[in-house]
Scaffold this motif. Structure first.
Motif, mmCIF file in Angstrom:
data_model
loop_
_atom_site.group_PDB
_atom_site.id
_atom_site.type_symbol
_atom_site.label_atom_id
_atom_site.label_comp_id
_atom_site.label_asym_id
_atom_site.label_seq_id
_atom_site.Cartn_x
_atom_site.Cartn_y
_atom_site.Cartn_z
ATOM 1 N N THR A 296 0.860 -1.189 0.000
ATOM 2 C CA THR A 296 0.000 0.000 0.000
ATOM 3 C C THR A 296 0.889 1.230 0.000
ATOM 4 N N MET A 297 0.524 2.235 -0.784
ATOM 5 C CA MET A 297 1.308 3.461 -0.813
ATOM 6 C C MET A 297 0.414 4.642 -1.162
ATOM 7 N N ASN A 298 0.598 5.745 -0.449
ATOM 8 C CA ASN A 298 -0.072 6.990 -0.811
ATOM 9 C C ASN A 298 0.585 7.530 -2.082
ATOM 10 N N VAL A 299 -0.225 7.757 -3.126
ATOM 11 C CA VAL A 299 0.349 8.074 -4.431
ATOM 12 C C VAL A 299 -0.215 9.345 -5.065
ATOM 13 N N SER A 300 -1.002 10.125 -4.305
ATOM 14 C CA SER A 300 -1.617 11.291 -4.931
ATOM 15 C C SER A 300 -1.845 12.393 -3.926
ATOM 16 N N ASN A 301 -1.834 13.632 -4.418
ATOM 17 C CA ASN A 301 -2.185 14.783 -3.599
ATOM 18 C C ASN A 301 -3.686 15.054 -3.619
ATOM 19 N N ALA A 302 -4.436 14.301 -4.414
ATOM 20 C CA ALA A 302 -5.859 14.579 -4.575
ATOM 21 C C ALA A 302 -6.613 13.271 -4.757
ATOM 22 N N THR A 303 -7.931 13.373 -4.693
ATOM 23 C CA THR A 303 -8.797 12.207 -4.844
ATOM 24 C C THR A 303 -8.624 11.570 -6.216
ATOM 25 N N GLY B 147 12.360 -1.863 -14.945
ATOM 26 C CA GLY B 147 11.407 -2.646 -14.185
ATOM 27 C C GLY B 147 9.981 -2.441 -14.661
ATOM 28 N N THR B 148 9.032 -2.827 -13.807
ATOM 29 C CA THR B 148 7.613 -2.780 -14.115
ATOM 30 C C THR B 148 7.004 -1.510 -13.539
ATOM 31 N N HIS B 149 6.289 -0.760 -14.374
ATOM 32 C CA HIS B 149 5.713 0.526 -13.971
ATOM 33 C C HIS B 149 4.197 0.485 -14.073
ATOM 34 N N PHE B 150 3.553 1.366 -13.324
ATOM 35 C CA PHE B 150 2.170 1.734 -13.616
ATOM 36 C C PHE B 150 2.076 3.249 -13.587
ATOM 37 N N ALA B 151 1.250 3.791 -14.483
ATOM 38 C CA ALA B 151 1.107 5.245 -14.637
ATOM 39 C C ALA B 151 -0.367 5.602 -14.568
ATOM 40 N N PHE B 152 -0.674 6.779 -14.049
ATOM 41 C CA PHE B 152 -2.062 7.203 -13.899
ATOM 42 C C PHE B 152 -2.114 8.719 -13.771
ATOM 43 N N HIS B 153 -3.299 9.270 -13.991
ATOM 44 C CA HIS B 153 -3.522 10.700 -13.800
ATOM 45 C C HIS B 153 -4.162 10.908 -12.445
ATOM 46 N N THR B 154 -3.694 11.923 -11.717
ATOM 47 C CA THR B 154 -4.174 12.125 -10.353
ATOM 48 C C THR B 154 -5.486 12.896 -10.281
ATOM 49 N N GLY B 155 -5.950 13.434 -11.397
ATOM 50 C CA GLY B 155 -7.224 14.140 -11.377
ATOM 51 C C GLY B 155 -7.081 15.567 -10.915
ATOM 52 N N GLU B 156 -7.722 15.887 -9.768
ATOM 53 C CA GLU B 156 -7.808 17.280 -9.319
ATOM 54 C C GLU B 156 -6.463 17.953 -9.096
ATOM 55 N N SER B 157 -5.434 17.185 -8.733
ATOM 56 C CA SER B 157 -4.130 17.811 -8.465
ATOM 57 C C SER B 157 -3.328 18.054 -9.741
ATOM 58 N N GLY B 158 -3.812 17.581 -10.888
ATOM 59 C CA GLY B 158 -3.183 17.914 -12.160
ATOM 60 C C GLY B 158 -1.804 17.344 -12.350
#
Length: 566
Positions: free
Chosen positions: A350-357, A371-382
């Protein structure tokens, strides 16, 4: 960070070399290209140098009608040449020629969409929202459509992908689905997520509408594509528990996975389906689940674990190595052993990965030499972020890079061979309407949006692009856009195929069906325009991530009166 071994990289490269003959057929049959929802496309044309000079094909027509939240698909092997399939909230379905964007066939007679949802939600009107799926063996296209009326109903359609004609025995009335005494009620249910097709069964997931009104449940409905009267279903025992993410149902080729949101429970209630990763075997048969130990606290604050979709990720050398990823509205990433979810307990990592919801979007997953990555958009924090999963026992996560990036789109990834030249792409949806590409290892800017010609209009939240034969296609309101790299004939992305597995028997629910007639639409005419240009942009430095403050739970609204059929 623990890199892949040179032997692992050699094996991957040899495997991809073996499956990429020069004349291989290219098909993108589903959201994010694979059942895993990894969003990975292998196309030799997308070198960093070529990607930096991406331009929009202004000769590509792409005209359609309606709001678009669904990813377009790409299909070859038919009599009309390569096709791009697009759907809209106006309940319109289009097959466009992949080179010119002119209409090969269209269906505008599916049915009148609902003018709004129950709450009324944030998608108006409500027609076809989730990304369809194509079965190449039968040349069939499957999608869910909301048809207005009294009552409003969800129908699952199957069309011949080459002609647009409705296949015999379809559509399926989803209101016939039942589970443990709960009846599916289309009025309260929204269908955002992409459809999945695994071993002859099409799977469709459902949530409620924004506002959490009415007695909705999280549902997964399965229909046998060879016998559409065979319908199975699973639903959360408690009200709520919607499956909200854009990726819908993910699969490892054998099992299906969804992530549910908050249920409406009382103190000391047992777990009843919400705030969980849920696994199914064939035919929506419940198999296992995982929920965090604080699932009931998340319920009480409307902090959906299922704000985003599940992503299937394999990490060679890790223990466990076969994982499933969930991103929650609590701003945490959770990694689970997908073969042993194990109920209510701590996650593998488990890891905190965002400044926003975190909500609504899909992640992408990819491998590089690091290595193995995952990428995502954080939404409100841009921000667009990439994390690396370290191949340890148990696996751990670490921030690889993050960049400032507007909108709330779902990223996708190109590589030239499965490992090298990884580029993470995202559209600044509901922002400047441009595409951006970043180095998969470092986050350095490779494509900075281009010039005015590369700007799209009418892009919608959560949406994602698709890659085929040196092009990127993106669906927006009233138009599909095509972008191309300056190169010759690229090495094609191979068509994915699921691993065959035995299918246990299921209890069918008989489903009345109807077959509306089809009237193909003649093709449109493309409008040639000038060639665009691009411009560079600097990369952004990684930043730290604070913990989450839970948001208050919204007050449930009274059931509204169903809208009359226009």
């Amino acid at each position: 960070m623990k890199p892949l071994t040179s032997l692992s990289l050699l094996i991957v490269a040899l495997l991809w070399t073996a499956v990429l003959p020069a004349k291989a057929q290219v098909n993108v049959t589903q959201e994010h290209n694979h059942p895993s929802r990894d969003g990975l496309y292998i196309d030799a044309a997308f070198t960093p140098a070529n990607a930096a000079n991406l331009t929009r094909d202004l000769n590509f027509d792409g005209t359609i009608s309606g709001h678009v939240y669904a990813q377009p698909l790409y299909i070859e092997g038919g009599p009309n040449g390569p096709m791009v399939i697009a759907v809209s909230e106006s309940n319109n379905v289009y097959a466009l020629h992949a080179d010119t964007g002119t209409v090969i066939w269209s269906r505008t007679d599916i049915g009148t969409p609902a003018p709004q949802g129950a709450c009324p939600g944030n998608i108006i009107p409500v027609g076809i929202t989730g990304t369809p799926v194509v079965d190449l063996g039968s040349r069939s296209l499957f999608f869910d459509a909301v048809i207005n009326g009294n009552p409003v109903k969800h129908f699952i359609f199957s069309l011949n992908v080459d002609t647009g004609a409705t296949n015999a025995g379809w559509p399926v009335d989803v209101d016939t689905a039942q589970f443990n005494g709960v009846n599916f009620d289309s009025f309260w249910q929204e269908e955002r997520g992409a459809l999945a097709l695994v071993n002859g069964i099409v799977y469709v997931s459902y949530s409620g509408y924004v506002g959490d009104c009415g007695p909705y449940h999280g549902w997964v409905v399965g229909v046998d594509i060879n016998n559409p009267s065979t319908v199975t279903a699973w639903a959360t025992d408690a009200e709520g528990g919607g499956i909200w993410g854009h990726g819908g149902v993910a699969s490892d080729g054998t099992n299906m996975f969804v992530v549910t949101g908050n249920t409406f429970t009382s103190q000391n209630d047992p777990w009843r389906g919400g705030e969980a990763i849920v696994r199914f075997t064939a035919g929506t048969v419940f198999s296992d689940f995982w929920a965090p130990v604080n699932w009931q606290a998340l319920d009480g604050t409307d902090t959906d674990l299922g704000g985003c979709s599940a992503t299937i990720i394999d990490v060679p050398g890790a223990n466990p190595s076969e994982l499933v990823l969930a991103l929650g509205k609590d701003r945490n990433a959770y990694l689970l052993d997908r073969n042993n979810l194990g109920g209510v307990h701590l996650a593998v990592a488990t890891m905190n990965v965002s400044n926003a919801t975190l909500r609504g979007t899909s992640s992408a997953a990819y491998q590089t030499a690091e290595g193995t990555h995952f990428a995502f958009h954080t939404g409100e924090s841009g921000e667009l972020r990439s994390y690396i999963i370290n191949a340890t026992s148990p696996p751990t996560m670490a921030l690889a890079w993050n960049v400032s990036q507007g909108g709330r789109g779902s990223p996708w990834v190109t590589t030239t061979d499965g490992i090298n030249n990884a580029i993470v792409w995202v559209a600044n949806v509901e922002g400047d309407g441009k595409l951006y590409g970043y180095d998969g290892d470092t986050g350095a800017t490779i494509f900075a949006g281009g010039g005015p010609n590369e700007q799209m209009t009418g892009t919608r939240q959560w949406n994602t692009g698709m890659v085929a034969r040196g092009r990127i296609y993106f669906g927006a309101d009233n138009k599909v856009y095509a972008f191309k790299v300056p190169t010759g004939t690229p090495t094609p992305t191979p068509t994915p195929s699921a691993t065959p597995t035995a299918t246990p028997p299921v209890t069918p629910t008989p489903t009345p069906t109807a077959t509306p007639p089809v009237t193909p639409t003649p093709p449109g005419t493309p409008t040639p325009t000038p060639t665009p240009t691009t411009s560079p942009s600097p990369s952004v430095t990684p930043t730290a991530t604070p913990r989450v403050t839970p948001r208050p739970r919204p007050t449930r609204r009274p059931r509204p009166t169903p809208p009359p059929r226009p």
